[in-house]
Scaffold this active site. Structure first.
Site, short mmCIF file in Angstrom:
data_model
loop_
_atom_site.label_atom_id
_atom_site.label_comp_id
_atom_site.label_asym_id
_atom_site.label_seq_id
_atom_site.Cartn_x
_atom_site.Cartn_y
_atom_site.Cartn_z
N ASP A 11 56.55 6.92 17.89
CA ASP A 11 56.63 6.21 19.18
C ASP A 11 56.30 7.26 20.24
O ASP A 11 57.06 8.21 20.43
CB ASP A 11 58.05 5.66 19.34
CG ASP A 11 58.27 5.03 20.71
OD1 ASP A 11 57.36 5.09 21.56
OD2 ASP A 11 59.37 4.47 20.92
N TYR A 230 71.32 10.17 19.89
CA TYR A 230 70.53 8.96 19.69
C TYR A 230 69.20 9.06 20.43
O TYR A 230 69.16 9.28 21.62
CB TYR A 230 71.28 7.71 20.19
CG TYR A 230 70.43 6.48 20.04
CD1 TYR A 230 70.22 5.92 18.78
CD2 TYR A 230 69.78 5.92 21.12
CE1 TYR A 230 69.39 4.84 18.62
CE2 TYR A 230 68.95 4.82 20.97
CZ TYR A 230 68.76 4.29 19.71
OH TYR A 230 67.93 3.22 19.55
N LYS A 233 65.76 4.36 16.84
CA LYS A 233 65.89 4.21 15.39
C LYS A 233 64.69 4.85 14.70
O LYS A 233 63.75 5.28 15.35
CB LYS A 233 65.99 2.72 15.03
CG LYS A 233 67.43 2.20 15.03
CD LYS A 233 68.23 2.75 13.85
CE LYS A 233 69.64 2.22 13.83
NZ LYS A 233 70.68 3.22 13.60
C1 F6R Z 1 65.86 0.52 20.08
C2 F6R Z 1 65.16 0.67 21.34
C3 F6R Z 1 65.64 -0.06 22.53
C4 F6R Z 1 66.33 0.87 23.51
C5 F6R Z 1 66.83 0.11 24.77
C6 F6R Z 1 67.38 1.06 25.82
O1 F6R Z 1 65.33 1.35 19.11
O2 F6R Z 1 64.19 1.39 21.42
O3 F6R Z 1 66.48 -1.12 22.19
O4 F6R Z 1 67.40 1.53 22.91
O5 F6R Z 1 65.78 -0.63 25.35
O6 F6R Z 1 66.41 1.99 26.10
P1 F6R Z 1 66.57 3.11 27.21
O7 F6R Z 1 67.82 3.86 26.90
O8 F6R Z 1 65.32 3.93 27.06
O9 F6R Z 1 66.64 2.40 28.53
MG MG Z 2 60.90 3.38 21.48
MG MG Z 3 60.01 2.06 17.51
#
Ligand code: F6R
Ligand code: MG
Ligand code: MG
Length: 366
Positions: A11, A230, A233
Protein backbone atom coordinates in the site's frame (compact mmCIF):
# COMPACT_ATOMS: atom_id res chain seq x y z
CA UNK A 1 12.81 -24.64 -17.55
CA UNK A 2 13.12 -23.43 -13.93
CA UNK A 3 10.92 -20.40 -13.32
CA UNK A 4 10.47 -18.21 -10.25
CA UNK A 5 7.16 -16.52 -9.60
CA UNK A 6 7.40 -13.51 -7.25
CA UNK A 7 4.31 -11.68 -5.96
CA UNK A 8 5.15 -8.50 -4.04
CA UNK A 9 2.52 -6.04 -2.88
CA UNK A 10 2.38 -2.78 -0.95
CA UNK A 11 0.00 0.00 0.00
CA UNK A 12 1.82 3.13 -1.17
CA UNK A 13 -1.09 5.54 -1.06
CA UNK A 14 -4.68 5.75 -2.08
CA UNK A 15 -7.41 8.10 -3.13
CA UNK A 16 -10.33 9.04 -0.87
CA UNK A 17 -9.05 7.21 2.24
CA UNK A 18 -7.75 3.62 2.25
CA UNK A 19 -9.85 2.77 -0.80
CA UNK A 20 -7.86 2.28 -4.00
CA UNK A 21 -4.80 3.71 -5.80
CA UNK A 22 -5.22 6.16 -8.67
CA UNK A 23 -4.78 4.88 -12.21
CA UNK A 24 -1.78 7.19 -12.58
CA UNK A 25 -0.14 5.57 -9.53
CA UNK A 26 -0.59 2.05 -10.93
CA UNK A 27 0.73 3.34 -14.29
CA UNK A 28 3.76 4.88 -12.57
CA UNK A 29 4.69 1.52 -11.01
CA UNK A 30 4.21 -0.20 -14.40
CA UNK A 31 6.31 2.45 -16.16
CA UNK A 32 9.12 2.21 -13.59
CA UNK A 33 9.25 -1.57 -14.01
CA UNK A 34 9.23 -1.32 -17.81
CA UNK A 35 12.14 1.13 -17.73
CA UNK A 36 14.25 -0.64 -15.10
CA UNK A 37 13.67 -4.36 -15.55
CA UNK A 38 15.25 -5.29 -18.92
CA UNK A 39 17.56 -8.27 -18.56
CA UNK A 40 16.36 -9.11 -15.05
CA UNK A 41 12.80 -10.29 -15.53
CA UNK A 42 10.93 -12.41 -18.04
CA UNK A 43 7.50 -10.84 -17.54
CA UNK A 44 5.52 -8.53 -15.22
CA UNK A 45 1.88 -7.92 -14.27
CA UNK A 46 0.64 -5.07 -12.06
CA UNK A 47 -2.83 -4.94 -10.50
CA UNK A 48 -4.52 -3.61 -7.37
CA UNK A 49 -6.91 -4.95 -4.74
CA UNK A 50 -8.37 -2.29 -2.45
CA UNK A 51 -5.53 0.09 -1.53
CA UNK A 52 -2.73 -2.38 -2.36
CA UNK A 53 -0.71 -2.52 -5.56
CA UNK A 54 0.56 -6.00 -6.44
CA UNK A 55 3.47 -6.75 -8.74
CA UNK A 56 3.79 -10.22 -10.20
CA UNK A 57 7.14 -11.13 -11.77
CA UNK A 58 8.44 -14.18 -13.61
CA UNK A 59 12.21 -14.63 -13.77
CA UNK A 60 14.94 -17.25 -13.43
CA UNK A 61 16.80 -15.82 -10.43
CA UNK A 62 15.25 -18.00 -7.68
CA UNK A 63 13.33 -16.91 -4.57
CA UNK A 64 14.60 -14.11 -2.29
CA UNK A 65 16.74 -12.66 -5.09
CA UNK A 66 18.21 -9.33 -4.03
CA UNK A 67 17.99 -7.63 -7.46
CA UNK A 68 14.36 -8.69 -7.93
CA UNK A 69 13.36 -7.53 -4.45
CA UNK A 70 15.21 -4.24 -4.92
CA UNK A 71 13.47 -3.60 -8.23
CA UNK A 72 10.06 -4.04 -6.54
CA UNK A 73 11.16 -1.81 -3.64
CA UNK A 74 12.41 0.89 -6.01
CA UNK A 75 9.15 0.71 -8.00
CA UNK A 76 7.18 1.27 -4.78
CA UNK A 77 9.50 4.14 -3.81
CA UNK A 78 8.99 5.73 -7.26
CA UNK A 79 5.24 5.24 -6.87
CA UNK A 80 5.35 6.82 -3.42
CA UNK A 81 6.91 9.98 -4.87
CA UNK A 82 4.01 10.30 -7.28
CA UNK A 83 1.48 9.42 -4.53
CA UNK A 84 2.91 12.29 -2.45
CA UNK A 85 2.84 14.68 -5.40
CA UNK A 86 -0.77 13.73 -6.15
CA UNK A 87 -1.72 14.23 -2.49
CA UNK A 88 -2.83 10.63 -2.02
CA UNK A 89 -3.63 9.47 1.48
CA UNK A 90 -1.14 7.22 3.29
CA UNK A 91 1.59 7.73 0.65
CA UNK A 92 4.32 5.16 1.23
CA UNK A 93 2.32 3.56 4.06
CA UNK A 94 3.80 0.06 3.79
CA UNK A 95 7.41 1.15 3.19
CA UNK A 96 8.50 0.88 6.79
CA UNK A 97 12.28 1.12 6.33
CA UNK A 98 14.38 3.91 4.84
CA UNK A 99 16.96 1.97 2.87
CA UNK A 100 16.87 -1.35 1.04
CA UNK A 101 19.03 -3.99 2.72
CA UNK A 102 19.23 -7.20 0.70
CA UNK A 103 15.65 -8.44 0.93
CA UNK A 104 12.25 -6.78 0.83
CA UNK A 105 11.05 -9.23 3.51
CA UNK A 106 10.66 -7.45 6.83
CA UNK A 107 10.52 -4.00 5.18
CA UNK A 108 6.72 -3.78 4.96
CA UNK A 109 5.63 -5.11 1.55
CA UNK A 110 4.13 -8.63 1.45
CA UNK A 111 6.00 -11.29 -0.53
CA UNK A 112 4.99 -14.74 -1.82
CA UNK A 113 7.41 -16.58 -4.09
CA UNK A 114 7.94 -20.04 -5.55
CA UNK A 115 10.42 -21.70 -7.89
CA UNK A 116 9.53 -24.73 -10.02
CA UNK A 117 10.16 -26.55 -13.28
CA UNK A 118 7.59 -25.12 -15.66
CA UNK A 119 5.09 -27.76 -16.83
CA UNK A 120 4.07 -27.84 -20.52
CA UNK A 121 0.93 -25.95 -19.46
CA UNK A 122 1.52 -24.12 -16.18
CA UNK A 123 -1.77 -22.85 -14.76
CA UNK A 124 -1.70 -20.96 -11.46
CA UNK A 125 -3.80 -18.56 -9.40
CA UNK A 126 -2.71 -15.26 -7.92
CA UNK A 127 -4.74 -14.18 -4.89
CA UNK A 128 -4.57 -10.71 -3.33
CA UNK A 129 -6.59 -9.71 -0.25
CA UNK A 130 -7.18 -6.35 1.42
CA UNK A 131 -8.35 -5.36 4.92
CA UNK A 132 -7.37 -8.71 6.38
CA UNK A 133 -4.27 -10.71 7.29
CA UNK A 134 -2.43 -13.85 6.07
CA UNK A 135 -4.42 -16.26 8.29
CA UNK A 136 -7.46 -15.47 6.11
CA UNK A 137 -6.24 -18.13 3.65
CA UNK A 138 -6.01 -20.85 6.35
CA UNK A 139 -9.53 -22.21 5.97
CA UNK A 140 -9.78 -22.15 2.15
CA UNK A 141 -6.37 -23.89 1.93
CA UNK A 142 -7.25 -26.49 4.54
CA UNK A 143 -10.46 -27.38 2.71
CA UNK A 144 -8.98 -27.35 -0.82
CA UNK A 145 -5.93 -29.45 0.07
CA UNK A 146 -7.24 -31.89 2.70
CA UNK A 147 -11.00 -32.31 2.50
CA UNK A 148 -12.64 -34.51 -0.17
CA UNK A 149 -15.95 -32.78 0.61
CA UNK A 150 -14.45 -29.71 -1.11
CA UNK A 151 -11.73 -31.30 -3.22
CA UNK A 152 -12.99 -34.52 -4.86
CA UNK A 153 -9.61 -34.82 -6.59
CA UNK A 154 -8.28 -36.19 -3.29
CA UNK A 155 -10.30 -39.37 -3.91
CA UNK A 156 -10.65 -39.28 -7.71
CA UNK A 157 -7.14 -38.45 -8.92
CA UNK A 158 -4.35 -41.03 -8.41
CA UNK A 159 -1.89 -38.10 -8.55
CA UNK A 160 -3.36 -36.61 -5.38
CA UNK A 161 -4.00 -39.60 -3.13
CA UNK A 162 -0.60 -39.24 -1.40
CA UNK A 163 -1.88 -35.95 0.06
CA UNK A 164 -0.06 -32.70 0.80
CA UNK A 165 2.60 -31.40 3.18
CA UNK A 166 1.74 -28.17 5.02
CA UNK A 167 4.43 -25.79 6.29
CA UNK A 168 2.81 -23.65 8.98
CA UNK A 169 4.43 -20.60 10.55
CA UNK A 170 4.03 -19.34 14.11
CA UNK A 171 3.78 -15.62 13.27
CA UNK A 172 3.98 -14.61 16.93
CA UNK A 173 7.71 -15.44 16.83
CA UNK A 174 9.41 -12.23 15.70
CA UNK A 175 13.17 -13.03 15.96
CA UNK A 176 13.16 -15.87 13.42
CA UNK A 177 10.89 -17.99 11.21
CA UNK A 178 9.33 -20.62 13.50
CA UNK A 179 7.74 -23.32 11.35
CA UNK A 180 6.32 -26.84 11.54
CA UNK A 181 5.71 -29.36 8.75
CA UNK A 182 2.64 -31.55 8.94
CA UNK A 183 1.29 -34.10 6.48
CA UNK A 184 -2.29 -34.42 5.30
CA UNK A 185 -4.12 -36.70 5.73
CA UNK A 186 -2.32 -38.35 8.71
CA UNK A 187 -1.82 -35.13 10.68
CA UNK A 188 -5.21 -33.65 9.82
CA UNK A 189 -6.29 -32.98 13.39
CA UNK A 190 -2.95 -31.35 14.22
CA UNK A 191 -3.21 -29.15 11.12
CA UNK A 192 -6.75 -28.17 12.14
CA UNK A 193 -5.66 -27.50 15.73
CA UNK A 194 -3.13 -24.94 14.46
CA UNK A 195 -5.08 -23.38 11.58
CA UNK A 196 -8.09 -22.70 13.81
CA UNK A 197 -6.06 -19.76 15.18
CA UNK A 198 -5.34 -17.61 12.10
CA UNK A 199 -3.75 -14.73 14.06
CA UNK A 200 -0.99 -17.00 15.35
CA UNK A 201 -0.56 -19.87 12.86
CA UNK A 202 -0.47 -19.23 9.13
CA UNK A 203 0.00 -21.59 6.19
CA UNK A 204 3.28 -20.54 4.58
CA UNK A 205 3.50 -23.17 1.84
CA UNK A 206 2.05 -26.49 0.68
CA UNK A 207 3.84 -29.23 -1.29
CA UNK A 208 2.47 -32.25 -3.12
CA UNK A 209 3.59 -35.49 -1.47
CA UNK A 210 3.35 -37.44 -4.71
CA UNK A 211 6.02 -35.42 -6.55
CA UNK A 212 7.34 -33.03 -3.85
CA UNK A 213 6.37 -30.06 -6.05
CA UNK A 214 5.42 -26.75 -4.48
CA UNK A 215 1.70 -25.97 -4.77
CA UNK A 216 1.18 -22.91 -2.56
CA UNK A 217 3.13 -19.93 -1.24
CA UNK A 218 1.57 -17.32 1.07
CA UNK A 219 2.99 -14.01 2.33
CA UNK A 220 3.29 -14.26 6.10
CA UNK A 221 4.33 -10.72 7.10
CA UNK A 222 2.80 -9.20 10.22
CA UNK A 223 3.32 -5.44 9.84
CA UNK A 224 2.87 -4.71 13.52
CA UNK A 225 5.73 -7.09 14.27
CA UNK A 226 7.96 -4.92 12.05
CA UNK A 227 6.71 -1.49 13.03
CA UNK A 228 5.91 -2.24 16.69
CA UNK A 229 2.63 -0.37 16.26
CA UNK A 230 -0.52 -0.55 14.16
CA UNK A 231 0.23 0.47 10.58
CA UNK A 232 -2.58 -1.29 8.73
CA UNK A 233 -3.43 -4.94 8.25
CA UNK A 234 -1.11 -7.20 6.31
CA UNK A 235 -3.25 -7.68 3.23
CA UNK A 236 -1.74 -10.99 2.08
CA UNK A 237 -0.91 -12.30 -1.40
CA UNK A 238 -0.88 -15.99 -2.34
CA UNK A 239 0.27 -18.10 -5.31
CA UNK A 240 -1.42 -21.47 -5.98
CA UNK A 241 -0.39 -23.84 -8.77
CA UNK A 242 -3.40 -25.81 -9.99
CA UNK A 243 -4.42 -28.92 -12.01
CA UNK A 244 -2.80 -32.30 -12.57
CA UNK A 245 -1.16 -33.32 -9.24
CA UNK A 246 -2.64 -30.20 -7.57
CA UNK A 247 -6.31 -29.37 -6.92
CA UNK A 248 -8.19 -28.04 -9.97
CA UNK A 249 -8.87 -24.30 -10.19
CA UNK A 250 -12.51 -24.84 -9.18
CA UNK A 251 -11.48 -26.96 -6.19
CA UNK A 252 -9.28 -24.11 -4.92
CA UNK A 253 -11.99 -21.49 -5.53
CA UNK A 254 -14.79 -23.56 -3.94
CA UNK A 255 -14.06 -22.89 -0.24
CA UNK A 256 -14.20 -19.11 -0.88
CA UNK A 257 -18.00 -19.62 -1.07
CA UNK A 258 -17.95 -19.84 2.73
CA UNK A 259 -16.92 -16.16 2.97
CA UNK A 260 -15.27 -17.01 6.32
CA UNK A 261 -15.24 -14.39 9.05
CA UNK A 262 -11.70 -13.03 9.22
CA UNK A 263 -9.74 -10.38 11.11
CA UNK A 264 -9.44 -6.91 9.57
CA UNK A 265 -12.23 -4.64 8.24
CA UNK A 266 -12.41 -1.12 9.76
CA UNK A 267 -9.12 -0.04 11.38
CA UNK A 268 -7.88 -3.63 11.11
CA UNK A 269 -9.70 -4.21 14.38
CA UNK A 270 -12.88 -6.05 13.47
CA UNK A 271 -14.26 -9.32 12.23
CA UNK A 272 -15.89 -9.48 8.81
CA UNK A 273 -16.64 -11.89 5.96
CA UNK A 274 -14.03 -12.39 3.25
CA UNK A 275 -15.79 -11.29 0.04
CA UNK A 276 -14.47 -12.65 -3.29
CA UNK A 277 -14.28 -9.65 -5.67
CA UNK A 278 -13.19 -8.82 -9.20
CA UNK A 279 -9.63 -7.78 -9.90
CA UNK A 280 -8.97 -4.06 -9.35
CA UNK A 281 -11.90 -3.65 -6.92
CA UNK A 282 -12.01 -0.79 -4.39
CA UNK A 283 -12.92 -0.84 -0.69
CA UNK A 284 -16.20 0.59 0.57
CA UNK A 285 -18.55 -0.25 3.46
CA UNK A 286 -16.93 0.11 6.94
CA UNK A 287 -13.51 0.25 5.24
CA UNK A 288 -14.25 -3.18 3.92
CA UNK A 289 -15.53 -5.71 3.83
CA UNK A 290 -12.33 -7.77 3.76
CA UNK A 291 -11.90 -8.64 0.07
CA UNK A 292 -9.97 -11.19 -1.97
CA UNK A 293 -9.34 -11.19 -5.72
CA UNK A 294 -8.07 -14.10 -7.79
CA UNK A 295 -6.43 -13.90 -11.20
CA UNK A 296 -5.78 -17.08 -13.16
CA UNK A 297 -2.88 -17.34 -15.63
CA UNK A 298 -0.80 -19.86 -17.51
CA UNK A 299 2.85 -19.27 -18.21
CA UNK A 300 4.97 -20.48 -21.13
CA UNK A 301 8.75 -20.04 -20.93
CA UNK A 302 8.01 -17.62 -18.11
CA UNK A 303 5.67 -15.41 -20.19
CA UNK A 304 2.19 -14.76 -18.81
CA UNK A 305 -0.89 -15.50 -20.85
CA UNK A 306 -3.57 -12.84 -20.61
CA UNK A 307 -5.16 -12.78 -17.13
CA UNK A 308 -8.53 -14.40 -16.41
CA UNK A 309 -10.48 -12.88 -13.51
CA UNK A 310 -11.62 -15.93 -11.53
CA UNK A 311 -14.26 -14.18 -9.38
CA UNK A 312 -15.70 -12.22 -12.34
CA UNK A 313 -18.54 -14.65 -13.05
CA UNK A 314 -22.31 -14.46 -12.34
CA UNK A 315 -21.92 -17.32 -9.84
CA UNK A 316 -19.96 -15.08 -7.45
CA UNK A 317 -22.63 -12.33 -7.45
CA UNK A 318 -24.75 -14.49 -5.13
CA UNK A 319 -21.73 -15.24 -2.90
CA UNK A 320 -21.02 -11.49 -2.72
CA UNK A 321 -24.64 -10.92 -1.63
CA UNK A 322 -24.23 -13.57 1.07
CA UNK A 323 -21.06 -11.83 2.26
CA UNK A 324 -22.91 -8.50 2.35
CA UNK A 325 -25.65 -10.01 4.52
CA UNK A 326 -23.04 -11.55 6.82
CA UNK A 327 -21.21 -8.21 7.09
CA UNK A 328 -24.43 -6.37 7.97
CA UNK A 329 -25.33 -9.01 10.56
CA UNK A 330 -22.06 -8.83 12.45
CA UNK A 331 -21.91 -5.02 12.16
CA UNK A 332 -25.24 -4.76 14.02
CA UNK A 333 -23.41 -5.55 17.25
CA UNK A 334 -20.83 -2.76 16.75
CA UNK A 335 -17.86 -3.05 19.11
CA UNK A 336 -19.36 -5.88 21.10
CA UNK A 337 -17.78 -9.31 21.62
CA UNK A 338 -16.79 -11.21 18.48
CA UNK A 339 -17.47 -8.18 16.20
CA UNK A 340 -14.27 -6.46 17.40
CA UNK A 341 -10.93 -8.29 17.67
CA UNK A 342 -9.56 -9.32 21.09
CA UNK A 343 -7.18 -6.98 22.93
CA UNK A 344 -4.09 -8.98 21.86
CA UNK A 345 -4.77 -7.94 18.24
CA UNK A 346 -5.48 -4.30 19.14
CA UNK A 347 -2.58 -3.79 21.51
CA UNK A 348 -0.46 -2.11 18.82
CA UNK A 349 -2.98 0.74 18.56
CA UNK A 350 -4.17 3.67 20.65
CA UNK A 351 -6.29 1.52 22.95
CA UNK A 352 -3.16 0.75 25.01
CA UNK A 353 -3.16 4.24 26.60
CA UNK A 354 -6.87 4.08 27.27
CA UNK A 355 -6.58 0.71 29.02
CA UNK A 356 -3.62 1.97 31.07
CA UNK A 357 -5.45 5.01 32.34
CA UNK A 358 -8.56 2.95 33.11
CA UNK A 359 -6.46 0.35 34.87
CA UNK A 360 -5.14 3.01 37.28
CA UNK A 361 -8.69 3.97 38.21
CA UNK A 362 -9.72 0.45 39.25
CA UNK A 363 -10.04 -0.13 43.00
CA UNK A 364 -9.92 -3.43 44.84
CA UNK A 365 -12.87 -3.55 47.22
CA UNK A 366 -11.93 -4.54 50.76
C1 F6R B 1 -7.67 -0.79 7.68
C2 F6R B 1 -7.56 0.55 7.12
C3 F6R B 1 -8.55 1.58 7.50
C4 F6R B 1 -7.96 2.60 8.45
C5 F6R B 1 -8.98 3.69 8.85
C6 F6R B 1 -8.34 4.79 9.68
O1 F6R B 1 -6.61 -1.58 7.29
O2 F6R B 1 -6.67 0.82 6.35
O3 F6R B 1 -9.71 1.02 8.04
O4 F6R B 1 -7.46 1.98 9.61
O5 F6R B 1 -9.55 4.28 7.70
O6 F6R B 1 -7.28 5.29 8.97
P1 F6R B 1 -6.40 6.51 9.46
O7 F6R B 1 -5.91 6.18 10.83
O8 F6R B 1 -5.31 6.59 8.43
O9 F6R B 1 -7.30 7.71 9.46
MG1 MG C 1 -4.02 1.47 3.64
MG1 MG D 1 -4.50 -2.53 2.19
Amino acid sequence: MKITLSAIKADIGSVGGHIQPTKSLVDRVKQFLAENSPGLLIDTQVSYTGDDIAILFTHDKGVSNEQVHKLAWDAFVAGTELAKAEGLYGAGQDLLKDAFSGTIKGMGPAVAEMEFDERPGEPFLFFAADKTDPGAYNLPLYLAFTDPMYCPGLILSPKMTAGFRFTIMDVSCTDADRVIQLNAPEDLYDIAALLRDPERFVVESIHSRSDNEIAVSVSTTRLHNIAGKYVGKDDPVMLVRVQSSFPATGEVLGPFCITPLVAGFMRGSHTGPLMPVKRNSPISYFDGPPIVSCTAYCIRNGKFTEPSDAFDHPFWDEIRRQATRKALNIRRQGFFGAAMLPYSELEYGGIVDKMKSLDERFVVRK
